[in-house]
Design a protein around this motif. Structure first.
Motif, PDB file in Angstrom:
ATOM      1  N   UNK A 248     129.991  91.280  18.890  1.00  0.00           N
ATOM      2  CA  UNK A 248     130.217  92.709  18.760  1.00  0.00           C
ATOM      3  C   UNK A 248     129.136  93.285  17.864  1.00  0.00           C
ATOM      4  N   UNK A 249     128.448  94.312  18.348  1.00  0.00           N
ATOM      5  CA  UNK A 249     127.387  94.965  17.588  1.00  0.00           C
ATOM      6  C   UNK A 249     128.016  95.778  16.455  1.00  0.00           C
ATOM      7  N   UNK A 250     127.618  95.510  15.218  1.00  0.00           N
ATOM      8  CA  UNK A 250     128.212  96.223  14.084  1.00  0.00           C
ATOM      9  C   UNK A 250     127.966  97.731  14.179  1.00  0.00           C
ATOM     10  N   UNK A 251     128.953  98.488  13.808  1.00  0.00           N
ATOM     11  CA  UNK A 251     128.816  99.935  13.775  1.00  0.00           C
ATOM     12  C   UNK A 251     129.177 100.631  15.075  1.00  0.00           C
ATOM     13  N   UNK A 252     128.912  99.968  16.209  1.00  0.00           N
ATOM     14  CA  UNK A 252     129.184 100.613  17.495  1.00  0.00           C
ATOM     15  C   UNK A 252     130.327  99.957  18.248  1.00  0.00           C
ATOM     16  N   UNK A 253     130.723  98.776  17.842  1.00  0.00           N
ATOM     17  CA  UNK A 253     131.753  97.969  18.520  1.00  0.00           C
ATOM     18  C   UNK A 253     131.376  97.650  19.960  1.00  0.00           C
ATOM     19  N   UNK A 254     130.103  97.781  20.280  1.00  0.00           N
ATOM     20  CA  UNK A 254     129.609  97.454  21.626  1.00  0.00           C
ATOM     21  C   UNK A 254     129.545  95.942  21.772  1.00  0.00           C
ATOM     22  N   UNK A 255     130.043  95.423  22.899  1.00  0.00           N
ATOM     23  CA  UNK A 255     129.988  93.990  23.149  1.00  0.00           C
ATOM     24  C   UNK A 255     128.580  93.627  23.604  1.00  0.00           C
ATOM     25  N   UNK A 256     128.052  92.551  23.003  1.00  0.00           N
ATOM     26  CA  UNK A 256     126.713  92.082  23.369  1.00  0.00           C
ATOM     27  C   UNK A 256     126.776  90.590  23.653  1.00  0.00           C
ATOM     28  N   UNK A 257     125.830  90.129  24.441  1.00  0.00           N
ATOM     29  CA  UNK A 257     125.749  88.705  24.754  1.00  0.00           C
ATOM     30  C   UNK A 257     124.741  88.060  23.815  1.00  0.00           C
ATOM     31  N   UNK A 258     125.176  87.072  23.053  1.00  0.00           N
ATOM     32  CA  UNK A 258     124.304  86.336  22.141  1.00  0.00           C
ATOM     33  C   UNK A 258     123.865  85.073  22.871  1.00  0.00           C
ATOM     34  N   UNK A 259     122.547  84.883  23.042  1.00  0.00           N
ATOM     35  CA  UNK A 259     122.073  83.724  23.805  1.00  0.00           C
ATOM     36  C   UNK A 259     122.274  82.402  23.061  1.00  0.00           C
ATOM     37  N   UNK A 260     122.235  81.306  23.812  1.00  0.00           N
ATOM     38  CA  UNK A 260     122.302  79.981  23.211  1.00  0.00           C
ATOM     39  C   UNK A 260     121.059  79.798  22.345  1.00  0.00           C
ATOM     40  N   UNK A 261     121.178  78.978  21.335  1.00  0.00           N
ATOM     41  CA  UNK A 261     120.038  78.749  20.449  1.00  0.00           C
ATOM     42  C   UNK A 261     120.188  77.448  19.696  1.00  0.00           C
ATOM     43  N   UNK A 262     119.474  77.359  18.594  1.00  0.00           N
ATOM     44  CA  UNK A 262     119.518  76.171  17.746  1.00  0.00           C
ATOM     45  C   UNK A 262     119.683  76.605  16.305  1.00  0.00           C
ATOM     46  N   UNK A 263     120.284  75.720  15.503  1.00  0.00           N
ATOM     47  CA  UNK A 263     120.404  75.973  14.075  1.00  0.00           C
ATOM     48  C   UNK A 263     120.198  74.663  13.327  1.00  0.00           C
ATOM     49  N   UNK A 264     119.839  74.773  12.066  1.00  0.00           N
ATOM     50  CA  UNK A 264     119.662  73.588  11.229  1.00  0.00           C
ATOM     51  C   UNK A 264     120.991  73.305  10.549  1.00  0.00           C
ATOM     52  N   UNK A 265     121.410  72.059  10.630  1.00  0.00           N
ATOM     53  CA  UNK A 265     122.659  71.622  10.026  1.00  0.00           C
ATOM     54  C   UNK A 265     122.333  70.678   8.871  1.00  0.00           C
ATOM     55  N   UNK A 266     123.161  70.697   7.844  1.00  0.00           N
ATOM     56  CA  UNK A 266     122.975  69.825   6.692  1.00  0.00           C
ATOM     57  C   UNK A 266     124.282  69.111   6.388  1.00  0.00           C
ATOM     58  N   UNK A 267     124.203  67.801   6.245  1.00  0.00           N
ATOM     59  CA  UNK A 267     125.373  67.014   5.852  1.00  0.00           C
ATOM     60  C   UNK A 267     125.055  66.358   4.521  1.00  0.00           C
ATOM     61  N   UNK A 268     125.859  66.671   3.517  1.00  0.00           N
ATOM     62  CA  UNK A 268     125.646  66.172   2.172  1.00  0.00           C
ATOM     63  C   UNK A 268     125.928  64.682   2.089  1.00  0.00           C
ATOM     64  N   UNK A 269     125.086  63.971   1.331  1.00  0.00           N
ATOM     65  CA  UNK A 269     125.294  62.540   1.101  1.00  0.00           C
ATOM     66  C   UNK A 269     126.502  62.333   0.200  1.00  0.00           C
ATOM     67  N   UNK A 270     127.183  61.230   0.384  1.00  0.00           N
ATOM     68  CA  UNK A 270     128.366  60.909  -0.399  1.00  0.00           C
ATOM     69  C   UNK A 270     128.028  60.823  -1.891  1.00  0.00           C
ATOM     70  N   UNK A 271     126.852  60.255  -2.215  1.00  0.00           N
ATOM     71  CA  UNK A 271     126.438  60.146  -3.622  1.00  0.00           C
ATOM     72  C   UNK A 271     126.338  61.523  -4.271  1.00  0.00           C
ATOM     73  N   UNK A 272     125.724  62.472  -3.574  1.00  0.00           N
ATOM     74  CA  UNK A 272     125.574  63.820  -4.103  1.00  0.00           C
ATOM     75  C   UNK A 272     126.932  64.494  -4.228  1.00  0.00           C
ATOM     76  N   UNK A 273     127.771  64.298  -3.231  1.00  0.00           N
ATOM     77  CA  UNK A 273     129.102  64.913  -3.254  1.00  0.00           C
ATOM     78  C   UNK A 273     129.876  64.441  -4.480  1.00  0.00           C
ATOM     79  N   UNK A 274     129.729  63.160  -4.815  1.00  0.00           N
ATOM     80  CA  UNK A 274     130.409  62.610  -5.987  1.00  0.00           C
ATOM     81  C   UNK A 274     129.867  63.159  -7.296  1.00  0.00           C
ATOM     82  N   UNK A 275     128.603  63.553  -7.324  1.00  0.00           N
ATOM     83  CA  UNK A 275     127.987  64.084  -8.549  1.00  0.00           C
ATOM     84  C   UNK A 275     128.326  65.541  -8.779  1.00  0.00           C
ATOM     85  N   UNK A 276     128.715  66.240  -7.734  1.00  0.00           N
ATOM     86  CA  UNK A 276     129.048  67.652  -7.887  1.00  0.00           C
ATOM     87  C   UNK A 276     130.483  67.765  -8.304  1.00  0.00           C
TER      88      UNK A 276
END
Length: 108
Positions: free
Chosen positions: A80-108
């Motif tokens: 949904x386009x903000x401000x106009x509530x118009x429906x839009x088609x968002x194309x397929x794409x790519x994103x960067x994903x991050x998975x935290x290491x267990x060691x780091x998770x334990x230190x936080x």
């Protein structure tokens, strides 16, 4: 004398002082390694370039004790386009994903 208890900061939104930017990262690397600031800048930039290049090739990047960066595909979807509530088609794409290491998770 006794050691004081470790205090933790409550989870809050990031402020400018909470962010470690590239300049501060370069300065910290220079301080910890004894390299000049210019050498540290080159090392940090080269590291980021290698990580970016691997992700562009669709490879994952694992940094032991820190985590793993990988590329994930996103599906096409209707938004949904903000401000106009118009429906839009968002194309397929790519994103960067991050998975935290267990060691780091334990230190936080």
């Amino acid at each position: 004398m006794t050691k004081s208890a470790k205090t933790t900061k409550p989870a809050t939104s990031a402020t400018a002082s909470d962010k470690l930017g590239k300049t501060q990262l370069v300065d910290r690397v220079a301080d910890l390694t004894g390299l000049t600031r210019k050498q540290s800048e080159e090392a940090v930039s080269a590291t980021l370039d290698v990580i970016t290049g691997a992700l562009q090739q669709g490879r994952s990047v694992g940094l032991p004790g820190f985590g793993t960066f990988s590329v994930k595909a996103t599906a096409a979807r209707t938004g949904v386009k903000p401000g106009t509530s118009e429906k839009i088609q968002i194309p397929a794409g790519k994103k960067v994903s991050y998975k935290m290491a267990t060691d780091l998770k334990g230190k936080l």
